[in-house]
Motif scaffolding. Structure first.
Motif, PDB file in Angstrom:
ATOM      1  N   CYS A 158     126.582  55.580 -67.124  1.00 46.69           N
ATOM      2  CA  CYS A 158     125.102  55.554 -67.074  1.00 46.69           C
ATOM      3  C   CYS A 158     124.467  56.029 -68.380  1.00 46.69           C
ATOM      4  O   CYS A 158     123.242  55.999 -68.510  1.00 46.69           O
ATOM      5  N   CYS A 164     125.212  59.840 -62.195  1.00 46.18           N
ATOM      6  CA  CYS A 164     125.476  58.585 -61.462  1.00 46.18           C
ATOM      7  C   CYS A 164     126.604  58.734 -60.431  1.00 46.18           C
ATOM      8  O   CYS A 164     126.892  57.791 -59.684  1.00 46.18           O
ATOM      9  N   CYS A 218     127.683  60.011 -70.643  1.00 48.95           N
ATOM     10  CA  CYS A 218     128.493  59.413 -69.577  1.00 48.95           C
ATOM     11  C   CYS A 218     128.782  57.961 -69.955  1.00 48.95           C
ATOM     12  O   CYS A 218     127.901  57.247 -70.404  1.00 48.95           O
ATOM     13  N   CYS A 265     130.432  62.207 -62.700  1.00 51.10           N
ATOM     14  CA  CYS A 265     129.205  62.374 -63.477  1.00 51.10           C
ATOM     15  C   CYS A 265     128.151  62.975 -62.555  1.00 51.10           C
ATOM     16  O   CYS A 265     127.983  62.518 -61.420  1.00 51.10           O
TER      17      CYS A 265
HETATM   18 ZN   LIG Z   1     126.947  58.844 -65.261  1.00 47.10          ZN
END
Ligand SMILES: [Zn+2]
Length: 245
Positions: free
Chosen positions: A75, A50, A72, A47
Motif C-alpha cells: 500500500c 493494509c 509498505c 502491515c
Molecule cells: Zn500496507
C-alpha cells in the motif's frame, strides 16, 4: 530481538486494552462485539495499514526497512521510523557485549536482560505502565544469570527483595503521609529485577543515580509527570558498564 520488541510494543497495549474493555462491558452487563486484535504471539507480522501479511524478505531487521525505503510494499504507506530505531538501538545496546569475552551463557542472559530494559523503558515512557510480564522476565533472567555460584544466587535473592522493598517503603510512606502515589509498584518490581541482577550492593547506587536523572527530567518536563522506569533502566545499564571501565 529488535523486531520482537517492536512487535511487543505495538501489539501488547492494544491487546490488553481490548481485554480490559471486554471485562468492563461484562461487569456492566453490556454487549461487547469488537473483534479481538492479534495477541503478541499469534498470527504473522502484517502491515498496520493494509493488514497484508509480510513475507520473509520484508521481515529482515534493518535491511528490509532500507530496501523498502521505509514504505509498505503493497500500500506504500510509510512504515514508522520507530521500528528501525528500535532494531538499531537493540543492536547498539547488545553488540558491545561481545567485547567483554564473557561466557556464551553470560552473554546470552545479559543480552536478554538488556532487551528487557529497552522494552520496559520504551513501554513505560509511552504508557507510564510496566507490564508484569516484562518485569517477570527480567527477574527470571537475572536469577538464572546468578545460578553460576551459590553466593551470587543468595546476593541476587536479597537484592531482589531489597529492590522491591525499597520502593515499596517510599511509596507506602508517601501514601500514608501525603496521600499521593509518588511511584508505582511496576517500578518496585523493576528494581527487584535489577537487584536480582546486580545483588544488594548495587541498589543504593542505582536508586540514587535514577533519582538524580529522574529529578533533572522532572525539572525540565512540562507536565510534571514522568515515568521513572526508563531512568532505573538507564542507571542499571550505566552501572553494568561502569564495572568494566
Ligand atoms: Zn500496507
Amino acid at each position: 530481538m529488535g523486531s520482537l520488541i517492536s512487535a511487543f510494543l505495538h501489539r501488547w497495549p492494544i491487546w490488553c486494552e481490548f481485554h480490559w474493555r471486554k471485562e468492563a462491558h461484562s461487569i456492566l452487563e453490556q454487549t461487547f462485539s469488537e473483534k479481538e486484535p492479534p495477541s503478541f504471539t499469534s498470527g504473522r507480522s502484517q502491515c498496520t495499514h493494509c493488514n497484508k501479511p509480510l513475507s520473509a524478505l520484508e521481515l529482515i531487521p534493518i535491511f528490509s526497512f532500507v530496501f523498502l525505503l521505509g514504505k509498505c510494499k503493497h500500500c506504500k504507506t510509510s512504515i514508522g521510523i520507530q521500528y528501525l530505531i528500535l532494531e538499531l538501538a537493540t543492536l547498539i545496546i547488545c553488540l558491545p557485549l561481545l567485547l567483554l569475552n564473557l561466557s556464551i551463557f553470560e552473554t546470552l542472559f545479559i543480552g536478554l536482560i538488556f532487551c528487557c530494559l529497552l522494552t520496559i523503558s520504551v513501554f513505560d515512557f509511552h504508557h507510564q505502565w510496566i507490564p508484569d510480564e516484562l518485569n517477570g522476565l527480567l527477574i527470571l533472567f537475572s536469577l538464572l544469570l546468578s545460578l553460576e555460584s551459590e553466593s551470587l544466587l543468595a546476593s541476587s535473592v536479597y537484592g531482589m527483595l531489597l529492590g522491591y522493598g525499597g520502593i515499596y517503603v517510599i511509596r507506602f510512606t508517601f501514601l500514608k503521609l501525603r496521600n499521593i502515589e509518588i511511584i508505582g509498584l511496576g517500578d518496585a518490581k523493576l528494581l527487584a529485577g535489577i537487584g536480582a541482577w546486580f545483588g544488594v550492593s548495587a541498589i543504593s547506587y542505582i536508586l540514587f543515580l535514577a533519582s538524580t536523572l529522574g529529578l533533572l527530567a522532572f525539572l525540565f518536563h512540562k507536565n510534571r509527570k514522568i515515568a521513572f522506569g526508563p531512568y532505573l533502566c538507564l542507571s542499571a545499564y550505566i552501572f553494568f558498564w561502569n564495572q568494566f571501565i
